[in-house]
Scaffold this motif. Sequence first.
Motif, mmCIF file in Angstrom:
data_model
loop_
_atom_site.group_PDB
_atom_site.id
_atom_site.type_symbol
_atom_site.label_atom_id
_atom_site.label_comp_id
_atom_site.label_asym_id
_atom_site.label_seq_id
_atom_site.Cartn_x
_atom_site.Cartn_y
_atom_site.Cartn_z
ATOM 1 N N LEU A 1 -12.032 15.267 7.357
ATOM 2 C CA LEU A 1 -11.917 13.967 6.687
ATOM 3 C C LEU A 1 -12.912 13.861 5.530
ATOM 4 C CD1 LEU A 1 -11.430 11.550 9.719
ATOM 5 C CD2 LEU A 1 -9.775 12.027 7.903
ATOM 6 N N PHE A 2 -14.111 14.422 5.743
ATOM 7 C CA PHE A 2 -15.097 14.433 4.657
ATOM 8 C C PHE A 2 -14.590 15.262 3.477
ATOM 9 C CE2 PHE A 2 -18.617 16.813 2.664
ATOM 10 C CZ PHE A 2 -19.271 15.757 2.036
ATOM 11 N N LEU A 3 -14.034 16.444 3.761
ATOM 12 C CA LEU A 3 -13.493 17.278 2.691
ATOM 13 C C LEU A 3 -12.321 16.587 1.987
ATOM 14 C CD1 LEU A 3 -13.464 20.914 4.144
ATOM 15 C CD2 LEU A 3 -15.065 19.910 2.515
ATOM 16 N N GLY A 4 -11.584 15.754 2.742
ATOM 17 C CA GLY A 4 -10.456 15.040 2.168
ATOM 18 C C GLY A 4 -10.848 14.079 1.066
ATOM 19 N N ALA B 1 -3.159 20.472 0.625
ATOM 20 C CA ALA B 1 -2.672 21.812 0.281
ATOM 21 C C ALA B 1 -3.812 22.759 -0.061
ATOM 22 C CB ALA B 1 -1.699 21.739 -0.894
ATOM 23 N N THR B 2 -4.998 22.217 -0.315
ATOM 24 C CA THR B 2 -6.179 23.043 -0.553
ATOM 25 C C THR B 2 -6.964 23.247 0.729
ATOM 26 O OG1 THR B 2 -6.331 22.027 -2.747
ATOM 27 C CG2 THR B 2 -8.214 23.309 -2.010
ATOM 28 N N GLY C 1 -6.612 12.716 4.627
ATOM 29 C CA GLY C 1 -7.609 12.740 3.564
ATOM 30 C C GLY C 1 -7.074 12.267 2.229
ATOM 31 N N ASN C 2 -5.741 12.239 2.072
ATOM 32 C CA ASN C 2 -5.131 11.723 0.853
ATOM 33 C C ASN C 2 -5.315 10.214 0.705
ATOM 34 O OD1 ASN C 2 -3.570 13.915 -0.648
ATOM 35 N ND2 ASN C 2 -2.861 14.250 1.431
ATOM 36 N N VAL D 1 -10.672 11.479 -4.518
ATOM 37 C CA VAL D 1 -9.536 12.325 -4.895
ATOM 38 C C VAL D 1 -8.230 11.823 -4.280
ATOM 39 C CG1 VAL D 1 -8.596 14.685 -4.777
ATOM 40 C CG2 VAL D 1 -11.011 14.341 -5.214
ATOM 41 N N GLY D 2 -8.278 10.977 -3.248
ATOM 42 C CA GLY D 2 -7.108 10.523 -2.500
ATOM 43 C C GLY D 2 -5.797 10.489 -3.258
#
Length: 422
Positions: free
Chosen positions: A320-323, A329-330, A364-365, A370-371
């Motif tokens: 979730l943090f990386l999101g 897709a990454t 995470g989107n 970046v969402g």
Amino acid sequence: MFIVFPFLLISGLPIFAAIGLSSVTYIVISGAIPLMLIPQKLFANVNSFSLLAILLFMLAGELMNRGGITKNILDFSSKIIGHIRGSLAHVSILGCMLFAGMCGSCTAAAASVGSMMIPALRKEGYDDDFSGAVIASAAVLGPVIPPSIIMVIYASITGVSVARLFLGGIVPGLIIGLALMTVAYVISVRRGYTARNEKMARMREIFASLLNTFPALMLPVITILGILTGVFTATEAGAIAVAYAALLGFASKELKLAHMKDVLIRSAKSSTNVLLLMGTGQTFGWILAREQVPQSMTLALISITSQPVLLMLIIIAFVLFLGCFLTDATIVPILTPLLLPVVLSIGYDPIAFGVILCVTSVAGNLTPPVGGLLFVVSSIGNIPVYRIAKGVLPFLFIIIGVLVMCAVFPVIISFVPSILMK
């Protein structure tokens, strides 16, 4: 590499370029690997027959949207639940659930359902922050309910059964859908939103709408049954979905030959974006593996705890943090080779882990900056991103709650695959 990557990300470069250039930086500085390896790795990472399913399912989603299938799905949803408080919000969520079973993409679900429902929600007096939040959070169901593009990516990296992943997403997807509708109902009551219809539609009207929508609803049934019975692979299922969607679109006379150029270009652009992220992401992951980061991460995480449930909760929080900075897709191509050894070492089901990883990365989107879904819905409904980000919080918390429940009780995910695929 880790210094260059966030710097490039903040600079405004596309994410795939930031990942690719940080990988090039490593190769140039290390001097131990020829630069020719970069294009070779990029090609090898996406040169897979199974990844054709991504292009095909995206194309099928574009054909269904252009063919008016989305409109039929929303009409059917309105007939069933149009009498409940906050009915248009529920119609949006149910519409995304049904559309998810055909395209497998959160962006496609947000774009198709949102373009029709946001103006309707606004006309009925729903606040923009609520309308945008409903569409963005419901679009998360796209990659959860099969078929799922992100699950195809995970399966191509790990070699696990695509069919098991698809089946594993059914129950969590239904639970998330019902949970989102519950939150929407509570908010609708508090804000005084009314039902669109005074009472439930007559059975005759529901049946007529069902007949009109039934051919479209059969698409996920055909694809999943075909994969389960071994009649065709996941990639062939995507080809059948394209042919079926085109047939329905032409039969409804909503889809014309003149539309095909635009449909093909849109789906090609979407697919190219995903494949570039996959190619650079897996190259990034290969460099980390070469430096034995997976082994170090395995030891580090296991040193924290060897309890499977607690470890999964840590992974969910990390993803979730990386999101906040990366797209699903990454995240999946980068983290899968890193985390899968950890998960296998503690005896956790790789199918359950795959579903949780995919759903968490898609959730995470919904997180800024970046969402992706926030920006898609913002552009469709002309709603400021910060308003959607604020309104989406209750829905995001309930999605995280379902993920935690699945991590604690992985049988929720493995139940359906264990019955249908013994």
